[in-house]
Enzyme design. Structure first.
Site, PDB file in Angstrom:
ATOM      1  CG  HIS A  50       6.670  -4.273   3.934  1.00  0.00           C
ATOM      2  ND1 HIS A  50       5.554  -4.999   3.565  1.00  0.00           N
ATOM      3  CD2 HIS A  50       6.439  -3.001   3.518  1.00  0.00           C
ATOM      4  CE1 HIS A  50       4.682  -4.188   2.984  1.00  0.00           C
ATOM      5  NE2 HIS A  50       5.193  -2.979   2.923  1.00  0.00           N
TER       6      HIS A  50
ATOM      7  CG  ASP B  50       2.404  -2.055   0.220  1.00  0.00           C
ATOM      8  OD1 ASP B  50       3.525  -2.179   0.744  1.00  0.00           O
ATOM      9  OD2 ASP B  50       1.402  -1.648   0.840  1.00  0.00           O
TER      10      ASP B  50
ATOM     11  CD  GLU C  69       4.725  -1.466   6.307  1.00  0.00           C
ATOM     12  OE1 GLU C  69       4.656  -0.237   6.376  1.00  0.00           O
ATOM     13  OE2 GLU C  69       3.856  -2.139   5.709  1.00  0.00           O
ATOM     14  CD  GLU C  70       1.158  -3.355   4.281  1.00  0.00           C
ATOM     15  OE1 GLU C  70       0.664  -2.408   4.920  1.00  0.00           O
ATOM     16  OE2 GLU C  70       1.577  -3.243   3.116  1.00  0.00           O
TER      17      GLU C  70
HETATM   18 ZN   LIG Z   1       4.293  -1.260   2.186  1.00  0.00          ZN
END
Ligand SMILES: [Zn+2]
Length: 463
Positions: free
Chosen positions: A279, A291, A324-325
């Site tokens: 993502h 991330d 996504e988050e």
């Molecule tokens: Zn992630």
């Protein structure tokens, strides 16, 4: 008996060899070998990750940086020579963080390191104060008597455990998803939780949270592990502990961002494709290196490395999911936009668990495809990756809709996640936490997996 078992193993061995021998010829095995070596020596994923985290930085959905990341990804795909590059819109609740601070008021003035959870409303301008009521688990909070938290701040002290596969995350994240709603039901004015974290450092870990339209919204935040310890100690020493927190955020309504997609087009079955990706968005506190800059960079690099060997029979599609988050919004948008053609996905794997080494490979496919899966596993073994044969892979978070619909063969390239939740969703998720050599190993794993799934004689089928 012993002889019987031995002869059975030999028979099974021959059976595997004969079925897999039809999947790839000698030239293809040489190409796989070259691809693996090239990826292990390529600086490309590191260069992409460095550029994304340095030149764009944090990528909260809906922000100017998020827009820059979408432009960055398209430009990189073009520069890497992908055959097709395009974007697809995704909408999401657009939220901003402006300020967050907190301190203990009684029994003594002490600073607290907190961060607002995503989606949190603001406190009043000059903050919100109240007595802390400690619960060890979400269930304990749910069991509290109605109105027992009137005027107070609920605090869930649950500590996640550390494990290689991150299995502590699921139970811990319950308090983040539902804590504010359950606290408000009992009359609480605010909600605080121990960070979903395995670290000892003093960073607080943010993450998505949710409200219920039927229940009063209250400000919601996470506190760093050492500060959670401090609150718990004060309470266990018999003190009545009051804190003040000030959170300023804004709900901007519906926002729009974009999934960015790059494709290496297949030569025989271009409509069929292997989906790999990560993502593109990140939280706003760090630069989203672990991330999920790593997942973005290594899958983009894997596609380019494959194309440098040759275009496989089927396409390789690198999908960089949006938002996504904030709740898998890019994934949901992709799923509904491609609903009629999901059967074209012959394999799907998302890298979204940091950048430590891939240590295991697992499928979630039709039993008839397992001989091919084992053949891929054999070619991953030189990278130190073991095969897990249970055939129950979950894939990454953005693959959840696909897995739930049973619409795609799902794969997991399991990364070592022992340290992942030390940095996850904090200001400390920055490039220096990524080891370039481990990133290369990840890149090689994705390249070999995607190439083999795309270039095999047979098409992998979903369960
Ligand atoms: Zn992630």
């Amino acid at each position: 008996m012993k002889r019987f078992i031995l002869s059975s193993i030999v028979a099974i061995g021959f059976a595997c060899a004969s079925s897999s021998a039809t999947e790839f010829n000698d030239t293809q095995y040489q190409q796989i070998d070259t691809l693996r070596k090239n990826a292990q020596h390529s600086e490309l994923s590191w260069q992409l990750l460095t550029s994304l985290t340095t030149e764009v930085g944090p990528r909260l959905p809906g922000t100017k940086n998020d827009q820059l990341a979408v432009e960055w990804a398209q430009a990189q795909f073009h520069q890497l020579g992908y055959d097709k590059v395009w974007i697809e819109p995704a909408t999401f609740p657009n939220w901003r963080r402006y300020h967050e601070s907190a301190h203990i008021m009684t029994p003594s003035h002490q600073p607290l390191h907190i961060t607002a959870l995503g989606n949190s409303i603001s406190t009043p301008k000059d903050g919100l104060s109240g007595e802390i009521v400690l619960f060890e688990t979400l269930d304990e909070l749910i069991a509290a008597p109605t109105n027992s938290l009137e005027g107070k701040i609920a605090f869930i002290n649950y500590r996640m455990n550390r494990d290689i596969d991150g299995n502590g995350y699921g139970p811990a994240v319950q308090a983040r998803n539902k804590g504010a709603v359950e606290a408000a039901k009992k009359g609480a004015r605010g909600y605080l939780m121990r960070s979903v974290s395995t670290s000892l450092h003093r960073f607080a870990h943010t993450g998505g949270s949710h409200y219920d339209s039927e229940v009063t919204k209250i400000p919601t935040a996470a506190v760093a592990n050492p500060d959670a310890d401090q609150l718990a100690r004060l309470i266990s020493l018999g003190h009545q502990v009051s804190i003040k927190m000030n959170i300023q955020t804004e709900d901007l309504g519906e926002g729009t961002s974009y999934n960015v997609i790059g494709e290496i087009t297949g030569t025989e079955h271009p409509e069929q494709y292997v989906l790999i990706g990560g993502h593109l968005d990140s939280w706003d506190l760090g630069t989203g290196a672990l991330d999920d800059g790593a997942g973005v960079a290594l899958t983009m690099a894997a596609g380019k490395l494959i194309k440098d060997i040759k275009r496989p029979k089927r396409s390789v599609r690198v999908v960089l999911f949006a938002a996504e988050e904030l709740g898998l919004w890019g994934s949901k948008a992709y799923f509904s936009a491609h609903k009629a053609h999901l059967k074209n996905i012959v394999a799907a794997a998302e890298s979204d668990f940091g950048a430590d080494v891939v240590y295991a490979f697992e499928s979630n496919v039709h039993a008839n495809s397992l001989p091919l899966v084992r053949e891929i596993a054999k070619q991953l073994a030189p990278l130190g990756i073991e095969y897990i044969g249970r055939n129950q892979a979950h894939g990454g978070p953005d693959l959840i809709p696909f897995k739930q619909a049973g619409s795609a063969p799902i794969f997991a390239l399991h990364q070592n996640g022992l340290d992942y939740f030390d940095y996850h969703h904090t200001a400390d998720d920055t490039l220096d936490k990524v080891d370039p050599n481990k990133l290369k190993q990840n890149t090689a794993a994705y390249a070999v997996f995607a190439f083999m799934a795309a270039d095999a004689a047979s098409t992998i089928k979903a369960k």
